[in-house]
Design a protein around this motif. Structure first.
Motif, mmCIF file in Angstrom:
data_model
loop_
_atom_site.group_PDB
_atom_site.id
_atom_site.type_symbol
_atom_site.label_atom_id
_atom_site.label_comp_id
_atom_site.label_asym_id
_atom_site.label_seq_id
_atom_site.Cartn_x
_atom_site.Cartn_y
_atom_site.Cartn_z
ATOM 1 N N GLY A 1 4.966 -7.226 17.527
ATOM 2 C CA GLY A 1 3.830 -7.232 18.444
ATOM 3 C C GLY A 1 2.751 -6.273 17.983
ATOM 4 O O GLY A 1 3.054 -5.205 17.426
ATOM 5 N N VAL A 2 1.493 -6.648 18.204
ATOM 6 C CA VAL A 2 0.373 -5.829 17.734
ATOM 7 C C VAL A 2 -0.583 -5.532 18.880
ATOM 8 O O VAL A 2 -0.727 -6.314 19.825
ATOM 9 C CB VAL A 2 -0.377 -6.523 16.578
ATOM 10 N N ARG A 3 -1.274 -4.378 18.765
ATOM 11 C CA ARG A 3 -2.206 -3.954 19.807
ATOM 12 C C ARG A 3 -3.615 -4.501 19.577
ATOM 13 O O ARG A 3 -4.298 -4.894 20.507
ATOM 14 C CB ARG A 3 -2.263 -2.423 19.871
ATOM 15 N N ASP A 4 -4.027 -4.520 18.304
ATOM 16 C CA ASP A 4 -5.407 -4.890 18.006
ATOM 17 C C ASP A 4 -5.512 -5.238 16.527
ATOM 18 O O ASP A 4 -4.489 -5.330 15.820
ATOM 19 C CB ASP A 4 -6.375 -3.749 18.374
ATOM 20 N N TYR A 5 -6.740 -5.385 16.044
ATOM 21 C CA TYR A 5 -6.956 -5.779 14.652
ATOM 22 C C TYR A 5 -6.348 -4.776 13.673
ATOM 23 O O TYR A 5 -5.649 -5.153 12.726
ATOM 24 C CB TYR A 5 -8.454 -5.929 14.385
ATOM 25 N N ASP A 6 -6.596 -3.497 13.887
ATOM 26 C CA ASP A 6 -6.109 -2.479 12.948
ATOM 27 C C ASP A 6 -4.583 -2.439 12.931
ATOM 28 O O ASP A 6 -3.972 -2.285 11.863
ATOM 29 C CB ASP A 6 -6.672 -1.104 13.319
ATOM 30 N N ASP A 7 -3.962 -2.560 14.099
ATOM 31 C CA ASP A 7 -2.508 -2.563 14.174
ATOM 32 C C ASP A 7 -1.931 -3.794 13.462
ATOM 33 O O ASP A 7 -0.939 -3.705 12.740
ATOM 34 C CB ASP A 7 -2.087 -2.559 15.642
ATOM 35 N N ALA A 8 -2.591 -4.939 13.657
ATOM 36 C CA ALA A 8 -2.146 -6.165 12.983
ATOM 37 C C ALA A 8 -2.307 -6.045 11.472
ATOM 38 O O ALA A 8 -1.419 -6.454 10.703
ATOM 39 C CB ALA A 8 -2.932 -7.358 13.512
ATOM 40 N N LEU A 9 -3.428 -5.487 11.022
ATOM 41 C CA LEU A 9 -3.651 -5.334 9.586
ATOM 42 C C LEU A 9 -2.605 -4.412 8.980
ATOM 43 O O LEU A 9 -2.090 -4.681 7.883
ATOM 44 C CB LEU A 9 -5.058 -4.787 9.340
ATOM 45 N N PHE A 10 -2.259 -3.337 9.696
ATOM 46 C CA PHE A 10 -1.212 -2.434 9.207
ATOM 47 C C PHE A 10 0.107 -3.193 9.010
ATOM 48 O O PHE A 10 0.763 -3.074 7.972
ATOM 49 C CB PHE A 10 -1.012 -1.283 10.194
ATOM 50 N N ALA A 11 0.504 -3.997 10.020
ATOM 51 C CA ALA A 11 1.765 -4.739 9.933
ATOM 52 C C ALA A 11 1.754 -5.700 8.751
ATOM 53 O O ALA A 11 2.733 -5.798 7.991
ATOM 54 C CB ALA A 11 2.018 -5.495 11.233
ATOM 55 N N LEU A 12 0.669 -6.400 8.578
ATOM 56 C CA LEU A 12 0.587 -7.387 7.503
ATOM 57 C C LEU A 12 0.526 -6.720 6.136
ATOM 58 O O LEU A 12 1.054 -7.260 5.158
ATOM 59 C CB LEU A 12 -0.626 -8.292 7.734
ATOM 60 N N GLU A 13 -0.088 -5.562 6.055
ATOM 61 C CA GLU A 13 -0.109 -4.825 4.791
ATOM 62 C C GLU A 13 1.281 -4.314 4.410
ATOM 63 O O GLU A 13 1.565 -4.099 3.230
ATOM 64 C CB GLU A 13 -1.097 -3.667 4.869
ATOM 65 N N GLN A 14 2.153 -4.151 5.397
ATOM 66 C CA GLN A 14 3.551 -3.791 5.105
ATOM 67 C C GLN A 14 4.362 -5.009 4.676
ATOM 68 O O GLN A 14 5.530 -4.874 4.310
ATOM 69 C CB GLN A 14 4.204 -3.147 6.336
ATOM 70 N N GLY A 15 3.757 -6.207 4.768
ATOM 71 C CA GLY A 15 4.434 -7.427 4.362
ATOM 72 C C GLY A 15 5.019 -8.241 5.485
ATOM 73 O O GLY A 15 5.735 -9.228 5.227
ATOM 74 N N ALA A 16 4.775 -7.848 6.749
ATOM 75 C CA ALA A 16 5.344 -8.589 7.874
ATOM 76 C C ALA A 16 5.012 -10.073 7.767
ATOM 77 O O ALA A 16 3.894 -10.456 7.431
ATOM 78 C CB ALA A 16 4.823 -8.026 9.193
ATOM 79 N N GLY A 17 6.001 -10.903 8.081
ATOM 80 C CA GLY A 17 5.797 -12.347 8.007
ATOM 81 C C GLY A 17 5.056 -12.919 9.183
ATOM 82 O O GLY A 17 4.598 -14.059 9.136
ATOM 83 N N GLY A 18 4.921 -12.115 10.264
ATOM 84 C CA GLY A 18 4.216 -12.619 11.434
ATOM 85 C C GLY A 18 3.838 -11.496 12.373
ATOM 86 O O GLY A 18 4.369 -10.380 12.320
ATOM 87 N N ILE A 19 2.908 -11.807 13.269
ATOM 88 C CA ILE A 19 2.526 -10.888 14.335
ATOM 89 C C ILE A 19 2.684 -11.614 15.661
ATOM 90 O O ILE A 19 2.638 -12.848 15.725
ATOM 91 C CB ILE A 19 1.079 -10.371 14.168
ATOM 92 N N PHE A 20 2.900 -10.841 16.719
ATOM 93 C CA PHE A 20 3.088 -11.399 18.060
ATOM 94 C C PHE A 20 1.944 -10.954 18.953
ATOM 95 O O PHE A 20 1.611 -9.764 19.004
ATOM 96 C CB PHE A 20 4.430 -10.952 18.640
ATOM 97 N N ILE A 21 1.357 -11.918 19.657
ATOM 98 C CA ILE A 21 0.281 -11.632 20.607
ATOM 99 C C ILE A 21 0.895 -11.456 21.982
ATOM 100 O O ILE A 21 1.439 -12.406 22.570
ATOM 101 C CB ILE A 21 -0.747 -12.784 20.638
ATOM 102 N N GLY A 22 0.832 -10.234 22.509
ATOM 103 C CA GLY A 22 1.371 -9.956 23.830
ATOM 104 C C GLY A 22 0.277 -9.846 24.870
ATOM 105 O O GLY A 22 -0.920 -9.977 24.569
ATOM 106 N N SER A 23 0.688 -9.575 26.091
ATOM 107 C CA SER A 23 -0.296 -9.384 27.163
ATOM 108 C C SER A 23 -1.097 -8.111 26.947
ATOM 109 O O SER A 23 -2.193 -7.959 27.499
ATOM 110 C CB SER A 23 0.423 -9.341 28.516
ATOM 111 N N TRP A 24 -0.553 -7.177 26.143
ATOM 112 C CA TRP A 24 -1.218 -5.911 25.853
ATOM 113 C C TRP A 24 -2.163 -5.989 24.648
ATOM 114 O O TRP A 24 -2.880 -5.044 24.355
ATOM 115 C CB TRP A 24 -0.152 -4.849 25.572
ATOM 116 N N THR A 25 -2.174 -7.089 23.934
ATOM 117 C CA THR A 25 -2.996 -7.219 22.729
ATOM 118 C C THR A 25 -4.468 -7.336 23.110
ATOM 119 O O THR A 25 -4.830 -8.052 24.047
ATOM 120 C CB THR A 25 -2.573 -8.453 21.920
ATOM 121 N N ASP A 26 -5.320 -6.652 22.365
ATOM 122 C CA ASP A 26 -6.768 -6.728 22.585
ATOM 123 C C ASP A 26 -7.232 -8.179 22.442
ATOM 124 O O ASP A 26 -7.066 -8.779 21.372
ATOM 125 C CB ASP A 26 -7.476 -5.834 21.563
#
Length: 409
Positions: free
Chosen positions: A94-119
């Motif tokens: 799960g990611v909070r916003d663009y920067d958090d998502a970019l961090f996860a993907l730069e670590q190689g994560a295969g996916g991100i999750f959009i939650g109710s808390w996501t910007d």
């Protein structure tokens, strides 16, 4: 007489027929006989037996394996080049916003999750959105969300309010449900979402306030399968991958895995009811499957949540339940960090490793906080031989096939 020639004392009267016979006879008498084959030195005349080394068998030329299907070949060509990259590709966070998502993907994560808390700007903004992430990362990745209808639709201000699945099945035809899911899928696709953790295949007659309740289409397994298949087809029509949940059946589980351990009826009872929708649905409706955190008596180690239980994954992969067939699609875990059924036992990196070892393809949890530690733990397990590399590669290939494009429906 013919072989000695005619007598010199008188001249025979030759006829054409006689002449032909003589010539034939002469030919037979003068032809060189065919040489006999040399005796096999291994054959003993006295005993009539063969002795010596056996004649090597004739080995046919190896038949090359059939070529891989095009989606699999393309996925293999796009696999991460390193072991650590393969490990990270099995994680969705799960990611909070663009920067958090970019961090996860730069670590190689295969996916991100959009939650109710996501910007929401990550989905609707003119820049710093999903499209910008894809351009910045330069590789396929999954964007996942919970959008079932009723009380479970993340970001409802963007994707709208849908009837609960139980209400859909009671008031709409399967064709209408498919059309409704298509409308939802179009909105998801336009925002950059690729995977929806829906529909629910649980069967339950519990009241609406229970853990599953009206999230289930029906307490009847045939009707639940019919409407879940229709919802999944609508998502696929829009290019979204559906994920059927919660295997092997949460509908009759006691309690809510968000807050406590939950217990289902025994595995034999699950076979009679809860597992029955999976056979017809997975046979006709391509998609992924999510395993829940329920404890299933009689299936694998007692007291172990399904997401950490190898026997549960074996059951799904083998199709060893009524109407089931072997399943080779992507298997997700339910949230491994925000649900007490697992988080009360172990921290996120431990749960990620345990779930992947048990047979999950994708470990899902709702924060990037433990991503690096989880990748470290699994990568170390592969290096130490605890997590077979072949299993890692097979899961990464399934994930890559899905990330490159939705399965045809």
């Amino acid at each position: 007489m013919l072989c000695d020639g005619p007598s010199p004392r008188r001249r025979p009267r030759w006829t054409a027929l006689a002449l032909g016979g003589v010539l034939l006879g002469l030919s037979a008498c003068t032809a060189t006989p065919e040489p006999l084959p040399a005796p096999d030195p291994r054959f003993h005349v006295d005993t009539g037996e063969f002795h010596g080394p056996p004649v090597p068998p004739i080995v046919p030329d190896p038949v090359p394996p059939p070529p891989e299907p095009e989606p699999v070949a393309a996925a293999r060509a796009n696999l991460p080049a390193t072991q650590r990259g393969l490990v990270a590709s099995l994680m969705t966070v799960g990611v909070r916003d663009y920067d958090d998502a970019l961090f996860a993907l730069e670590q190689g994560a295969g996916g991100i999750f959009i939650g109710s808390w996501t910007d929401p700007a990550l989905l609707t903004g003119a820049d710093r959105n999903i499209a910008a992430l894809r351009q910045a990362v330069g590789r396929p990745f999954a964007v996942t969300i919970d959008a079932e209808g009723g009380r479970v639709v993340r970001q409802p201000d963007i994707f709208g309010h849908l009837p609960a699945p139980r209400t859909m099945a009671e008031t709409m035809s399967p064709e209408q449900v498919r059309a409704l899911a298509f409308e939802l899928g179009v909105k998801l696709e336009l925002a950059g979402v690729t995977v929806d953790f829906a529909p629910v295949l649980d069967t339950t007659g519990e009241p609406a306030g229970a853990a599953i309740g009206d999230r289930s289409f029906s307490p009847d397994p045939e009707r639940a399968a019919q409407y879940a298949s229709a919802f999944a087809a609508g998502l696929r029509d829009a290019g979204i991958t559906p994920v059927f949940k919660h295997f092997p059946g949460h509908g009759r589980a006691t309690g809510d895995s968000h807050y406590d351990q939950v217990l289902t009826p025994g595995v034999d009872q699950l076979r009679e009811l809860d597992l029955r929708p999976y056979g017809p649905v997975l046979d006709s409706a391509p998609g992924a499957v999510m395993v829940g955190h329920m404890i299933v008596p009689g299936l694998g180690e007692e007291g172990l949540p399904a997401t950490l239980n190898p026997a549960v994954y074996d059951l799904l992969r083998s199709g060893d339940y009524p109407g089931g067939k072997p399943f080779d699609g992507v298997i997700y875990t339910d949230d491994l960090s925000g649900m007490e059924a697992v988080s009360s036992r172990m921290n996120a990196p431990q749960a990620v490793l345990a779930a992947l070892l048990a047979g999950a393809d994708v470990a899902l949890w709702i924060s990037t906080d433990d991503l690096v530690a989880a990748v470290d733990a699994v990568d170390r397990a592969v290096t130490d031989g605890l997590f077979p590399f072949e299993q890692l590669e097979a899961s990464a290939l399934r994930v890559q096939v899905q990330n490159l494009g939705p399965l045809p429906g």
